[in-house]
Design a protein around this motif. Structure first.
Motif, short mmCIF file in Angstrom:
data_model
loop_
_atom_site.label_atom_id
_atom_site.label_comp_id
_atom_site.label_asym_id
_atom_site.label_seq_id
_atom_site.Cartn_x
_atom_site.Cartn_y
_atom_site.Cartn_z
N THR A 1 -13.72 0.05 0.79
CA THR A 1 -12.56 -0.13 1.16
C THR A 1 -11.18 0.37 0.47
OG1 THR A 1 -13.40 -2.24 2.27
CG2 THR A 1 -10.85 -2.17 1.92
N SER B 1 -6.27 7.22 2.03
CA SER B 1 -5.28 7.00 3.35
C SER B 1 -3.70 6.87 3.06
CB SER B 1 -5.73 5.85 4.21
OG SER B 1 -5.87 4.64 3.40
N SER B 2 -3.65 5.97 1.81
CA SER B 2 -2.27 5.88 1.40
C SER B 2 -1.55 7.01 0.88
CB SER B 2 -2.24 4.80 0.42
OG SER B 2 -2.65 3.44 0.82
N TYR C 1 -1.48 -4.82 4.15
CA TYR C 1 -2.82 -4.91 5.15
C TYR C 1 -2.41 -5.70 6.27
CZ TYR C 1 -6.20 -2.73 2.23
OH TYR C 1 -7.07 -1.79 1.23
N GLN D 1 -8.48 3.22 1.19
CA GLN D 1 -7.11 2.64 0.85
C GLN D 1 -6.23 3.80 0.20
OE1 GLN D 1 -6.46 -1.46 -0.93
NE2 GLN D 1 -5.09 -0.35 -2.29
N ARG E 1 -0.19 0.75 9.36
CA ARG E 1 -0.89 -0.32 8.94
C ARG E 1 -1.91 -0.63 10.06
NH1 ARG E 1 -0.41 -5.91 10.49
NH2 ARG E 1 1.40 -5.29 12.09
N LEU F 1 0.67 -1.19 -0.07
CA LEU F 1 -0.08 0.04 -0.04
C LEU F 1 0.76 1.24 -0.02
CD1 LEU F 1 -2.62 -0.91 2.82
CD2 LEU F 1 -2.76 -1.47 0.21
N TYR G 1 -9.13 -3.36 6.91
CA TYR G 1 -9.48 -4.46 5.64
C TYR G 1 -10.75 -5.22 5.94
CZ TYR G 1 -6.68 -7.22 8.50
OH TYR G 1 -6.31 -8.25 9.78
N VAL H 1 -5.22 2.18 7.71
CA VAL H 1 -5.57 1.29 6.95
C VAL H 1 -6.64 0.43 7.40
CG1 VAL H 1 -3.75 1.18 5.00
CG2 VAL H 1 -3.87 -0.38 6.79
#
Length: 286
Positions: free
Chosen positions: A222, A229-230, A105, A226, A149, A60, A155, A153
Motif C-alpha cells: 500500500t 502513484s502520488s 485517502y 501510495q 482519490r 498524499l 487503501y 490511490v
C-alpha cells in the motif's frame, strides 16, 4: 539547591519504577509496542486531510495554481499553441482562484484564497462550499483531485494490514509471562522460589508470524503504491497543465507510511528471532 532537589527526586522515582517494571517486561511486550506504533501511524495516515481531526496537513498530494504560470514546452512541439494561452488566461483572470487542494485517502481539503479551509469526503459538497465562498476553480482541480482519490490511490489493503496487526498484538499479549513457582527440587536451602517461564505453543507462534507477514506485505504494498502513484500523478498533472498547476507529494504522509512499514517489519523480525530462540532452547532442554 532546592530546585535541584525537586528535579532529582522525580528522576530518581522514575528510575526506581523502571527498575521494578523491567523484570515483568518480556521481549513480546517490545513487539507489542512496535505493533501499536504502526497502527497509530497508519491510522493517522488514513485519517489525514480532515479538518475536524486537525489532520489537514497529512495529505498524499497537493495541487495549487501557479501564481506565474509558464510553460517550458517548445512551440514547435505543439500542434495547438493557442491552448496554453487560453489556459493561462483562465488562470490569470481569476484573482480569487482557490489556493490549494489536498488529497487524502478518504477526503479532500480545499484552501480558499481568503485562507479558509473546506474538508470533507464529498467532492460535490466541497464544490458548493468553494462557490459559496466566492472562490473559483478555473481548471477544475477539485474534480481532478477527486479522480486521483477514487481511481489512483487504494487503501483497503492497509486496513487489512492494521486488522492483522491488531490480531497479532492480541496474541502477543496472551503469551505466557514470568511467574513464580515453588521449586521443590531446588538444592537451595529453605526451598527458595525460582522463576520459570513456559514456552508459548507452536500454533500461537505460527499464527503471530503469519499475521505479521500479512501485515508487512500488505502495508508495504500500500505505501509503495501510495508513493509511486502520488509521484506519478504529480508529474502528469504538472505536464498536462503546462506547469500552470504545482503538484507536490505529501512528505508527512509518506513518512507516516514508511515508518509504519519499518516498525511492522521490525516486529516481524523480532517474532522470527523469538521462534528460532525458543526452538533452540527446546532442543537444548531435550
Amino acid at each position: 539547591m532546592l530546585i535541584s532537589g525537586f528535579m532529582i527526586s522525580p528522576l530518581k522515582a522514575f528510575g526506581e519504577v523502571i527498575s521494578i517494571l523491567i523484570p515483568f517486561i518480556g521481549f513480546h511486550h517490545v513487539l507489542v509496542v512496535f505493533n501499536v506504533v504502526s497502527i497509530i501511524l497508519w491510522s493517522i495516515l488514513l485519517a489525514g486531510c480532515t479538518l475536524g481531526n486537525g489532520l489537514k496537513n497529512v495529505y498524499l498530494l497537493s495541487l495549487a495554481y501557479d501564481s506565474e504560470p509558464h510553460s517550458q514546452v517548445a512551440e514547435s512541439l505543439l500542434s495547438n499553441p493557442q491552448l496554453i494561452k487560453l489556459l493561462s488566461g483562465q488562470v490569470q483572470d481569476s484573482n480569487d482562484t482557490i489556493r490549494e487542494i489536498r488529497v487524502g485517502y478518504v477526503s479532500l481539503c480545499a484552501v480558499s484564497s481568503s485562507g479558509g479551509s473546506f474538508c470533507g469526503d464529498s467532492t460535490e459538497g466541497l464544490v458548493r462550499q468553494v462557490r459559496s465562498s466566492g472562490s473559483s476553480d478555473p481548471l477544475n482541480l477539485l474534480e481532478l483531485a477527486h479522480s486521483v482519490r477514487t481511481e489512483v490511490v487504494f487503501y483497503p489493503l492497509l486496513i487489512i494490514a492494521m486488522i492483522s496487526l491488531a490480531l497479532s498484538t492480541y496474541l502477543l499479549l496472551t503469551l505466557p509471562g514470568w511467574h513464580e513457582v515453588d521449586d521443590s527440587y531446588s538444592q537451595v536451602s529453605e526451598q527458595e522460589l525460582a522463576e520459570k517461564k513456559p514456552f508459548p505453543s507452536d500454533k500461537k507462534q505460527h499464527s503471530i508470524f503469519g499475521l505479521l507477514t500479512v501485515a508487512s506485505c500488505l502495508g508495504f504494498a500500500t505505501v509503495f503504491w501510495q508513493h509511486i502513484s502520488s509521484a506519478g500523478s504529480a508529474a502528469i498533472i504538472e505536464n498536462m497543465s503546462y506547469n500552470m498547476v504545482k503538484a507536490h507529494v505529501g512528505t508527512l504522509a509518506m513518512a507516516l507510511g514508511w515508518v509504519g512499514v519499518f516498525f511492522t517489519l521490525l516486529s516481524l523480525v523480532g517474532v522470527v528471532l523469538m521462534i528460532l530462540s525458543i526452538r533452540v532452547m527446546k532442543q537444548l532442554a531435550d
